[in-house]
Enzyme design. Structure first.
Site, short mmCIF file in Angstrom:
data_model
loop_
_atom_site.label_atom_id
_atom_site.label_comp_id
_atom_site.label_asym_id
_atom_site.label_seq_id
_atom_site.Cartn_x
_atom_site.Cartn_y
_atom_site.Cartn_z
N GLY A 136 -66.25 5.89 28.57
CA GLY A 136 -65.35 5.64 29.70
C GLY A 136 -65.94 6.06 31.02
O GLY A 136 -67.09 5.74 31.33
N LYS A 172 -55.67 12.66 34.12
CA LYS A 172 -54.45 13.23 33.56
C LYS A 172 -54.69 14.21 32.42
O LYS A 172 -55.51 13.97 31.55
CB LYS A 172 -53.59 12.10 33.00
N GLY A 182 -61.75 5.33 24.29
CA GLY A 182 -60.61 5.69 23.44
C GLY A 182 -61.01 6.03 22.02
O GLY A 182 -60.48 6.96 21.41
N ARG A 197 -73.32 -2.80 26.47
CA ARG A 197 -72.67 -3.00 25.16
C ARG A 197 -73.46 -3.97 24.28
O ARG A 197 -73.38 -3.89 23.06
CB ARG A 197 -71.24 -3.52 25.35
P1 AMP Z 1 -59.87 9.37 33.06
O1 AMP Z 1 -59.82 7.92 32.72
O2 AMP Z 1 -58.65 10.13 32.67
O3 AMP Z 1 -61.16 10.03 32.62
O4 AMP Z 1 -59.83 9.44 34.64
C1 AMP Z 1 -60.85 8.96 35.44
C2 AMP Z 1 -60.33 8.75 36.81
O5 AMP Z 1 -59.86 9.95 37.32
C3 AMP Z 1 -61.40 8.27 37.75
O6 AMP Z 1 -61.10 6.97 38.18
C4 AMP Z 1 -61.34 9.26 38.91
O7 AMP Z 1 -61.39 8.64 40.17
C5 AMP Z 1 -60.00 9.91 38.71
N1 AMP Z 1 -59.95 11.25 39.31
C6 AMP Z 1 -60.76 12.28 39.06
N2 AMP Z 1 -60.44 13.33 39.84
C7 AMP Z 1 -59.39 12.94 40.60
C8 AMP Z 1 -58.62 13.57 41.61
N3 AMP Z 1 -58.88 14.82 41.99
N4 AMP Z 1 -57.63 12.88 42.18
C9 AMP Z 1 -57.39 11.60 41.79
N5 AMP Z 1 -58.07 10.96 40.85
C10 AMP Z 1 -59.07 11.62 40.26
#
Ligand code: AMP
Length: 396
Positions: free
Chosen positions: A354, A198, A377, A35
């Site tokens: 991220g 999610k 974000g 950063r």
């Molecule tokens: P995000 O911040 O929504 O991009 O989510 C990232 C996080 O999703 C990371 O910490 C990953 O470890 C988690 N992740 C990715 N695939 C899976 C999965 N199949 N089960 C649980 N966590 C996951």
């Protein structure tokens, strides 16, 4: 868009909002200075012009005023090394000392102000606080893309005190340029890979992308909500129960819009959320009870990689599995390799900030893609079509 190329900073005092919210270890060593280095081109241009620089940033999430833990004093030494000049420090971002130090600052000198978030007024976007900050410089530059989606005092509110004297820094400008290029001028085929935990975090972006992309690849934890909605069994895999209907709607919308929506067909499963768990590879829609999907499988890697190899524009947001654990990083690593390969063949690749940026960095592939965004974000919101307060404030 007025950028710092539109002004010569000779004799000016540039008040610059940067995002120096870097991770520190327990001895206050910076563990990742990306950063800071991302803002260096802006700082160097201003110093080369003969300007003086007053830097404003936040660090972490201090709850109740000043603490050593969140003090920006910890980055002074490294910033001085990077800039090749001793950076001055004001241990309060407003008040007499800050005023005095900014008044006596000479051309080519740099002053770093203490953490803005030691004042609650910063995040509340209070006008009087913004006005106090504004007195410290005569030109305002925003180069903090990572916080551009926040209407804070230093990121947005302050801009009104610099009519005709507010500019996009190089980092802000290139973030916007790259996001715009992908969204509005993509060379086709245009493929988006979405992953992460999610669906709910990414619905707006997915909906928006369905009007833009040729291929939409969905992996990571969010894929299991789709698998369940389509009648699969997913064991203990991540599920957003109330988003199943939405998942089916997204599949329908993709079909109606002629978008090739590609979901994982096989999955690496584990009997525990643990790097040392027992594993197996099964069909994504046939995960046994007691097991959870933690990565995409080999067939899926091959399918996704083929689509990427034929793409001319790629947007990647979110890992394909739990890439933080070595045994479940393979899918994410394979996608990173496929993106790098496509980039070598001439594709434009934008890695959303991220966790996708963290993954590409973990695999040492940051320099082999077209652009890695510094905004998590902020990038998501920009791509969803929202007007970012930090951007709006500079443009108005
Ligand atoms: P995000 O911040 O929504 O991009 O989510 C990232 C996080 O999703 C990371 O910490 C990953 O470890 C988690 N992740 C990715 N695939 C899976 C999965 N199949 N089960 C649980 N966590 C996951």
């Amino acid at each position: 868009m007025k950028t710092i190329d539109d002004i010569n900073f000779e004799g000016k005092k540039a008040l610059i909002r940067v995002d120096f919210n870097v991770p520190l270890d327990k001895n206050f060593n910076i563990t990742d200075d990306k950063r800071i280095t991302a803002a260096l081109p802006t700082l160097k241009k201003i110093l080369n012009d003969g300007g003086a620089i007053i830097l404003m940033s936040h660090l972490g999430r201090p709850k109740n005023g000043p603490t050593n833990e969140f003090s920006l004093v910890h980055i002074v030494a490294h910033l001085s090394t990077l800039l090749g000049t001793q950076v001055h420090f004001a241990d309060d971002c407003i008040g007499q000392q800050a005023i005095q130090k900014s008044l006596t600052l000479k051309p080519n000198e740099v002053l770093l102000l203490e953490n803005l978030r030691f004042y609650k007024e910063e995040e509340k976007g209070e006008l009087a606080f913004a006005e106090k900050l504004s007195k410290l410089g005569n030109v305002y530059v925003n180069d903090a893309f990572g916080t551009a989606h926040r209407a804070h005092a230093s990121t947005a509110v302050i801009a009104q005190f610099f009519t005709g004297a507010k500019y996009f820094g190089y980092l802000m400008a290139s973030e916007i340029y790259n996001a715009e290029k992908v969204l509005n001028h993509p060379e086709r085929p245009f493929t988006a890979i979405m992953g992460g935990a999610k669906v709910s975090d990414k619905i707006l972006l997915i909906e928006k992308l369905l009007d833009k992309v040729d291929n939409l690849i969905i992996g990571g934890g969010m894929a299991y909500t789709f698998a369940k909605a389509q009648g699969g069994t997913i064991g203990n895999s991540l599920l957003e129960n109330d988003k199943q209907e939405l998942a089916l709607q997204l599949v329908q919308t993709a079909k109606a819009k002629g978008v090739n929506l590609i979901l994982p067909t096989d999955t690496v499963i584990a009997d525990d959320f643990n790097n040392n768990a027992n594993t197996n590879i099964v069909l994504t829609k046939k995960i046994p009870n007691g097991w959870m999907g933690l990565d995409i499988g080999t067939q899926t890697i091959a399918n996704f990689s083929e689509v990427l190899a034929n793409s001319k524009t790629i947007l990647w947001n979110g890992p394909m599995g739990v890439f933080e654990m070595e045994n479940f990083e393979h899918g994410t690593k394979a996608m990173a390799k496929a993106v790098v390969e496509a980039t070598k063949q001439g594709a434009f690749s934008l890695i959303g900030g991220g966790d996708s940026a963290a993954a590409v960095a973990k695999f040492g592939m940051e320099d082999q893609v077209t652009y890695v965004s510094t905004g998590g974000g902020a990038l998501l919101e920009y791509m969803e079509g929202k007007e970012l307060p930090g951007v709006k404030a500079l443009n108005s």
